[in-house]
Design a protein around this motif. Structure first.
Motif, PDB file in Angstrom:
ATOM      1  N   THR A  65     -20.337  21.710  34.328  1.00 29.72           N
ATOM      2  CA  THR A  65     -21.757  21.802  33.803  1.00 29.72           C
ATOM      3  C   THR A  65     -23.115  20.418  34.077  1.00 29.72           C
ATOM      4  OG1 THR A  65     -20.747  20.353  31.662  1.00 29.72           O
ATOM      5  CG2 THR A  65     -20.372  22.933  31.435  1.00 29.72           C
ATOM      6  N   GLY A  66     -23.589  20.603  33.516  1.00 30.24           N
ATOM      7  CA  GLY A  66     -24.601  19.188  33.323  1.00 30.24           C
ATOM      8  C   GLY A  66     -23.465  17.900  32.620  1.00 30.24           C
ATOM      9  N   LEU A  67     -24.609  16.610  32.764  1.00 29.89           N
ATOM     10  CA  LEU A  67     -24.061  15.659  31.363  1.00 29.89           C
ATOM     11  C   LEU A  67     -24.541  15.808  30.685  1.00 29.89           C
ATOM     12  CD1 LEU A  67     -25.939  12.727  33.527  1.00 29.89           C
ATOM     13  CD2 LEU A  67     -23.249  13.833  33.846  1.00 29.89           C
ATOM     14  N   SER A  68     -23.745  16.187  29.164  1.00 25.69           N
ATOM     15  CA  SER A  68     -23.858  16.125  27.805  1.00 25.69           C
ATOM     16  C   SER A  68     -23.084  15.279  26.741  1.00 25.69           C
ATOM     17  CB  SER A  68     -23.537  17.964  27.301  1.00 25.69           C
ATOM     18  OG  SER A  68     -23.841  18.011  26.433  1.00 25.69           O
ATOM     19  N   GLY A  69     -24.205  14.613  26.503  1.00 25.28           N
ATOM     20  CA  GLY A  69     -23.861  13.547  24.824  1.00 25.28           C
ATOM     21  C   GLY A  69     -23.086  14.800  23.585  1.00 25.28           C
ATOM     22  N   TYR A  70     -23.556  15.972  23.840  1.00 28.82           N
ATOM     23  CA  TYR A  70     -23.175  16.936  22.538  1.00 28.82           C
ATOM     24  C   TYR A  70     -21.861  16.850  22.225  1.00 28.82           C
ATOM     25  CZ  TYR A  70     -27.225  19.085  20.001  1.00 28.82           C
ATOM     26  OH  TYR A  70     -28.537  19.198  19.779  1.00 28.82           O
ATOM     27  N   TYR A  71     -20.755  17.256  23.356  1.00 28.23           N
ATOM     28  CA  TYR A  71     -19.197  16.623  22.736  1.00 28.23           C
ATOM     29  C   TYR A  71     -19.002  15.820  24.038  1.00 28.23           C
ATOM     30  CZ  TYR A  71     -19.334  20.475  26.360  1.00 28.23           C
ATOM     31  OH  TYR A  71     -19.719  21.414  27.834  1.00 28.23           O
ATOM     32  N   ASN A  72     -17.529  15.601  23.492  1.00 24.73           N
ATOM     33  CA  ASN A  72     -16.056  15.887  24.035  1.00 24.73           C
ATOM     34  C   ASN A  72     -15.856  16.615  24.757  1.00 24.73           C
ATOM     35  OD1 ASN A  72     -14.903  14.629  22.539  1.00 24.73           O
ATOM     36  ND2 ASN A  72     -15.019  12.521  22.352  1.00 24.73           N
ATOM     37  N   CYS A  73     -14.307  14.935  25.302  1.00 23.72           N
ATOM     38  CA  CYS A  73     -13.376  15.888  25.902  1.00 23.72           C
ATOM     39  C   CYS A  73     -12.711  17.024  24.146  1.00 23.72           C
ATOM     40  CB  CYS A  73     -11.991  15.984  26.274  1.00 23.72           C
ATOM     41  SG  CYS A  73     -11.498  13.953  25.717  1.00 23.72           S
ATOM     42  N   HIS A  74     -12.587  16.520  23.415  1.00 30.14           N
ATOM     43  CA  HIS A  74     -11.861  17.292  21.970  1.00 30.14           C
ATOM     44  C   HIS A  74     -12.485  17.681  21.281  1.00 30.14           C
ATOM     45  CE1 HIS A  74      -8.695  14.090  22.892  1.00 30.14           C
ATOM     46  NE2 HIS A  74      -9.841  13.392  22.195  1.00 30.14           N
ATOM     47  N   GLY A  75     -14.147  17.735  22.167  1.00 25.48           N
ATOM     48  CA  GLY A  75     -15.076  18.324  21.161  1.00 25.48           C
ATOM     49  C   GLY A  75     -14.357  19.943  21.500  1.00 25.48           C
ATOM     50  N   LEU A  76     -14.569  19.789  22.957  1.00 20.62           N
ATOM     51  CA  LEU A  76     -14.292  20.865  23.893  1.00 20.62           C
ATOM     52  C   LEU A  76     -13.146  21.845  23.135  1.00 20.62           C
ATOM     53  CD1 LEU A  76     -14.347  23.316  26.728  1.00 20.62           C
ATOM     54  CD2 LEU A  76     -13.260  21.065  27.922  1.00 20.62           C
ATOM     55  N   VAL A  77     -12.343  21.068  23.396  1.00 23.01           N
ATOM     56  CA  VAL A  77     -10.699  22.154  22.916  1.00 23.01           C
ATOM     57  C   VAL A  77     -10.694  22.219  21.298  1.00 23.01           C
ATOM     58  CG1 VAL A  77      -8.469  21.445  23.240  1.00 23.01           C
ATOM     59  CG2 VAL A  77      -9.608  20.525  24.814  1.00 23.01           C
ATOM     60  N   PHE A  78     -11.894  21.509  20.616  1.00 26.96           N
ATOM     61  CA  PHE A  78     -11.076  21.811  18.816  1.00 26.96           C
ATOM     62  C   PHE A  78     -13.006  22.184  18.832  1.00 26.96           C
ATOM     63  CE2 PHE A  78      -6.689  19.944  19.257  1.00 26.96           C
ATOM     64  CZ  PHE A  78      -6.780  19.527  20.281  1.00 26.96           C
ATOM     65  N   ALA A  79     -13.543  22.061  19.117  1.00 26.79           N
ATOM     66  CA  ALA A  79     -14.777  22.358  18.651  1.00 26.79           C
ATOM     67  C   ALA A  79     -16.279  22.963  18.996  1.00 26.79           C
ATOM     68  CB  ALA A  79     -15.219  20.971  17.976  1.00 26.79           C
ATOM     69  N   SER A  80     -14.966  23.499  20.082  1.00 27.88           N
ATOM     70  CA  SER A  80     -16.027  24.900  20.501  1.00 27.88           C
ATOM     71  C   SER A  80     -17.497  24.437  21.118  1.00 27.88           C
ATOM     72  CB  SER A  80     -15.754  25.818  20.052  1.00 27.88           C
ATOM     73  OG  SER A  80     -15.245  26.629  19.311  1.00 27.88           O
ATOM     74  N   ARG A  81     -16.926  23.119  21.959  1.00 30.70           N
ATOM     75  CA  ARG A  81     -18.607  22.266  22.255  1.00 30.70           C
ATOM     76  C   ARG A  81     -19.209  21.865  21.367  1.00 30.70           C
ATOM     77  NH1 ARG A  81     -16.637  26.641  26.209  1.00 30.70           N
ATOM     78  NH2 ARG A  81     -16.189  25.561  28.250  1.00 30.70           N
ATOM     79  N   ARG A  82     -19.429  22.468  19.850  1.00 34.57           N
ATOM     80  CA  ARG A  82     -20.242  21.807  19.425  1.00 34.57           C
ATOM     81  C   ARG A  82     -20.594  20.426  18.356  1.00 34.57           C
ATOM     82  NH1 ARG A  82     -17.918  26.828  16.853  1.00 34.57           N
ATOM     83  NH2 ARG A  82     -19.749  28.388  17.493  1.00 34.57           N
ATOM     84  N   ALA A  83     -19.882  19.707  18.507  1.00 36.33           N
ATOM     85  CA  ALA A  83     -19.432  17.940  18.580  1.00 36.33           C
ATOM     86  C   ALA A  83     -18.784  17.185  19.449  1.00 36.33           C
ATOM     87  CB  ALA A  83     -19.241  18.138  16.971  1.00 36.33           C
TER      88      ALA A  83
END
Lengths: 164, 137
Positions: free
Chosen positions: A51-69
């Motif tokens: 992906t490109g750069l994103s501040g919307y989510y971090n590693c834990h947001g990817l794993v536990f919040a479906s990239r939403r936060a």
């Protein structure tokens, strides 16, 4: 804006037990950070950006919040693991879809997390490294070998799975 | 005011770019050659003056905020009563991870936690061909 406190919980994320997880969504960074991003590419040339750069989510947001936060409070990670029913998986039992958490050796904090996407077959005599997909902070998602990232140097990795 | 080179700014920007948590941000910022150089080459008083100037900018520019965090981190490498007192009284709540950052800075300052850089320019990471990982169970 970068590094400005955007406030907590712009969306509601909960554990299986119905308890709200503190999350945030931050601005995507550019400018000097694009030079820093280029450094990452140079240092980890075998890590493939997804992906490109994103501040919307971090590693834990990817794993536990479906990239939403983004989830940046390590106490929340411990709560998610407990309330969602994660259990430890031994490396020899690892399967794609399991998660890997990198715990800092000094503080014990979960500084990174990732999805396992490829593991060596038990019968494979070559035993290629474990591959994972993870989000590197406010940067990109990468497909990379489990130790080929900036988080593995001073951390110990645990593998976990929800069994049902 | 302390001055940082572009190379130093990119180094600390890289730490923020990869930070998933405030602890990672603070701990790895502390280990950078840029912050180590700031601590080595500037007095606590100069660092405090610089931090105040950088944080007082309105509107705050991203590069200035980054530099301010680096300066504050360097200050935590100079454990003394002045640093400890400064960390007790400054308010960073307007910035992401600001309160956490101050907590870690105070802890490291009060407990005199040192970080030694063995190589200020670490070599690029190499792919690990084996599957051995240190596993926490």
């Amino acid at each position: 804006m970068l590094l400005i406190n955007a406030g907590q919980n712009p969306i509601v994320v909960q554990t299986r037990a119905g308890n709200t997880i503190n999350v945030c969504q931050c601005a995507t960074v550019y400018g000097i950070f694009q030079l820093a991003d280029a450094e990452d590419h140079a240092k980890h040339r075998f890590a493939e950006p997804r992906t490109g750069l994103s501040g919307y989510y971090n590693c834990h947001g990817l794993v536990f919040a479906s990239r939403r936060a983004a989830i940046d409070d390590f106490s929340q990670i411990a709560r998610i693991l407990k309330e969602d029913g994660y259990e430890v998986v031994q490396p020899e039992d690892l399967m794609p879809g399991d998660i890997a958490i990198y715990y800092d050796d000094t503080s014990g904090e979960a500084v990174h997390s990732a999805f396992v996407v490829s593991v060596p077959h038990p019968a494979d005599p070559v035993k290629p490294p474990i591959s994972v997909v993870s989000k590197w902070g406010n940067g990109r998602e990468y497909l990379h070998k489990i130790n080929d990232c900036k988080y593995s140097e001073r951390s110990t990795i645990a593998f976990l799975r929800i069994r049902g | 005011m302390v001055q940082m080179t572009q190379e130093q700014l990119v180094e600390i920007a890289n730490v923020y770019l990869g930070a998933n948590t405030p602890f990672y941000f603070f701990d790895n910022l502390r280990r950078t050659a840029a912050v180590q150089a700031l601590a080595r080459e500037s007095s606590a008083g100069d660092l405090i003056t610089s931090a105040n100037e950088l944080l007082a900018q309105h509107p705050p520019y991203p590069n200035s905020i980054l530099q301010a965090f680096a300066v504050l981190c360097a200050l935590s490498l100079k454990p003394n009563a002045v640093s400890a007192d400064y960390f007790r009284n400054i308010d960073l709540s307007a910035f992401r991870w600001g309160s956490n950052f101050l907590y870690y800075a105070s802890q490291y300052t009060n407990n005199n936690v040192r970080v030694e850089l063995t190589d200020p320019t670490p070599a690029p990471a190499e792919v690990h061909q084996d599957t051995e990982v240190t596993v926490r169970t």
